[in-house]
Design an enzyme around this catalytic site. Structure first.
Site, PDB file in Angstrom:
ATOM      1  N   SER A 151       0.860  -1.219   0.042  1.00 62.16           N
ATOM      2  CA  SER A 151      -0.031   0.153   0.015  1.00 62.16           C
ATOM      3  C   SER A 151       0.776   1.249  -0.094  1.00 62.16           C
ATOM      4  O   SER A 151       1.848   1.411  -0.876  1.00 62.16           O
ATOM      5  CB  SER A 151      -1.165   0.125   1.296  1.00 62.16           C
ATOM      6  N   HIS A 186      -2.034  -1.117  -4.243  1.00 59.16           N
ATOM      7  CA  HIS A 186      -3.669  -1.093  -4.535  1.00 59.16           C
ATOM      8  C   HIS A 186      -3.986   0.435  -4.441  1.00 59.16           C
ATOM      9  O   HIS A 186      -3.246   1.156  -4.062  1.00 59.16           O
ATOM     10  CB  HIS A 186      -4.186  -2.137  -3.525  1.00 59.16           C
TER      11      HIS A 186
END
Length: 200
Positions: free
Chosen positions: A101, A126
């Site tokens: 992330s 993501h």
């Protein structure tokens, strides 16, 4: 059973006798920093303060940011990214363990040519996420902010990796896991470290 942070001997510049300091302070003096947990504003502020101080102390010496983190707050991550690019000292990023992330974003945001992953590091990218609650008007505003952040992160990933926006947009739609080698091929890192390439 936790053992706490160990103390190590360290001789401050200009001192003849070493002092006992905690391990992290010793590493900071060697310009080694860690992002080793979930990223929140408090941790981001600590990292930012250390980078600003060490760069002001000696901008000619690189900083080494080791990353093993599940990610965390988008705004905290963007603040670390901005400070890394603001300070005059170059910031080498080194992925160890797992960089997911916002941690993968920070890994990719290091000095070009100095973004490193250790051989067994895993990287995951993501889209920015956020929970929405409250009155309908607040939910709409929060949704707009998440969309704005998603576009911003996508454009920055394009700049950092050299991947086309369509590829980045598609890959951010769900969790995309990469090995160290795949992260290098994708453009998130420049080098997969070996014992021959280790610097710090």
């Amino acid at each position: 059973m936790p053992i706490g942070v160990p103390k190590v001997a360290y001789r401050l510049p200009g001192e003849s006798t070493p002092q006992w300091v905690d391990l992290y302070n010793r590493l900071y003096r060697e310009r080694v920093l860690f992002l080793g947990s979930g990223l929140d504003d408090e941790l981001a502020n600590q990292l930012n303060g250390i980078m600003l101080y060490l760069s002001a102390e000696d901008a000619s010496r690189s900083l080494f940011l080791y990353i093993n983190s599940p990610g965390g707050s988008v705004t905290a991550g963007l603040s670390v990214f901005d400070i890394m690019n603001y300070v005059q000292a170059s910031v080498t990023t080194i992925g160890i363990g797992f960089a997911a992330s916002m941690a993968s974003f920070i890994l990719a945001g290091g000095e070009r040519g100095s973004r490193i992953a250790l051989p067994h590091c895993r990287v995951m990218i993501h889209q920015p996420q956020g929970g929405m609650e409250g009155q309908a008007s607040e939910v709409v505003l929060e949704k707009e902010e998440i969309v704005r952040l998603r576009r911003l992160i996508g454009r920055l990933y394009v700049d950092l990796t050299g991947q086309p926006l369509s590829t980045i947009a598609n890959d951010l739609d769900r969790d995309k896991y990469l090995s160290a080698r795949e992260a290098r091929e994708y453009g998130l890192v420049d080098l997969v470290a070996t014992t021959e390439t280790a610097t710090v």
